[in-house]
Enzyme design. Structure first.
Site: not given
Ligand code: PGA
Length: 251
Positions: A12, A170
């Protein structure tokens, strides 16, 4: 032990990258993926949307996958500044991250919005990576598992299957901080997520669960070996080709 779920290493890039450097980075990652010739893992990068088309073109044929970092719920319309899942698909994306904690926090995205975005991804033919994770305060209050359960129930659309859903765990406090949970803690969270998914998704045992938060070359092997971890969602370390490829190799 052979893995039953195909590992996915996803990068990302967040709001990082101007054309020249970003293309160089993407090409370096693509060269490493091509050289790896892996059939036992998938490697994905999610660059800023401004670079998606050029990068998708530049890495074609390497085996490296390209995805978006977010999408709008609608396919098109009066939504100034937004990008639809169809638009991502149109320029070569195969995946899209939805519900990243930065979007939940900075853009006020609720579980319901995240769920709608995951459905938008399906509509466009993209595979959504649905992000969940507790804050430090929630963890310290002993509420991490409850938070994960609530986020999953609210963010995973009805009708999801192992083929149409990837979940990324996460912990918010591990993102960009250099801190990671212990591997037993990661394994426990992933086991909990899989258990909750069992009540939501037929064939939940096949859903890929990524860990994200301060993954780097030096800790990837340990984190990826934790129970029920099927890959990683990588932020900062995805901006260096060597570091990101080291994570991909650590599978
Ligand atoms: P990080 O970010 O690897 O820099 O901690 C992970 C993420 O936000 O997906």
């Amino acid at each position: 032990m052979a893995r039953t779920r195909l590992p996915l290493i996803a990068g990302n890039w967040k709001m990082n990258g101007l054309t020249a450097d970003a293309l160089a980075l993407a090409k370096a990652v693509a060269a490493g993926v091509k050289q790896g010739g892996w059939t036992d893992r998938e490697v994905l990068i999610c660059p800023p949307v401004t670079l998606l088309m050029a990068i998708a073109e530049a890495v074609k044929g390497s085996g490296l996958l390209v995805g978006g970092q977010d999408c709008h719920v609608k396919a098109s319309g009066a939504c100034t500044g937004d990008v639809s899942a169809e638009m991502l698909k149109d320029v070569g994306a195969s995946h899209v991250i939805v519900g990243h904690s930065e979007r939940r926090t900075d853009c006020g995205e609720t579980d319901a919005v995240v769920r709608d975005k995951a459905e938008a991804a399906w509509r466009a033919g993209l595979l959504p990576i649905v992000c969940i994770g507790e804050t430090l305060a929630e963890r310290e209050a002993g509420k991490a598992f409850d938070v994960l359960e609530t986020q999953l129930k609210g963010s995973v659309p009805v009708g999801a299957t192992a083929a149409t859903l990837v979940v990324a765990y996460e912990p918010v406090w591990a993102i960009g901080t250099g801190k990671t949970p212990t591997t037993p803690d990661v394994a426990a969270a992933h086991a909990h997520i899989r258990k909750v998914l069992g009540g939501l998704v037929p064939g939940a045992a096949g859903v890929r669960l990524l860990y994200g938060g301060s993954v780097k070359g030096s800790n990837a092997a340990e984190l990826l070996a934790a129970g029920d971890v099927d890959g990683a969602l990588v932020g900062g370390a995805a901006l260096k080709a060597d570091e990101f490829l080291a994570i991909a190799k650590a599978v």
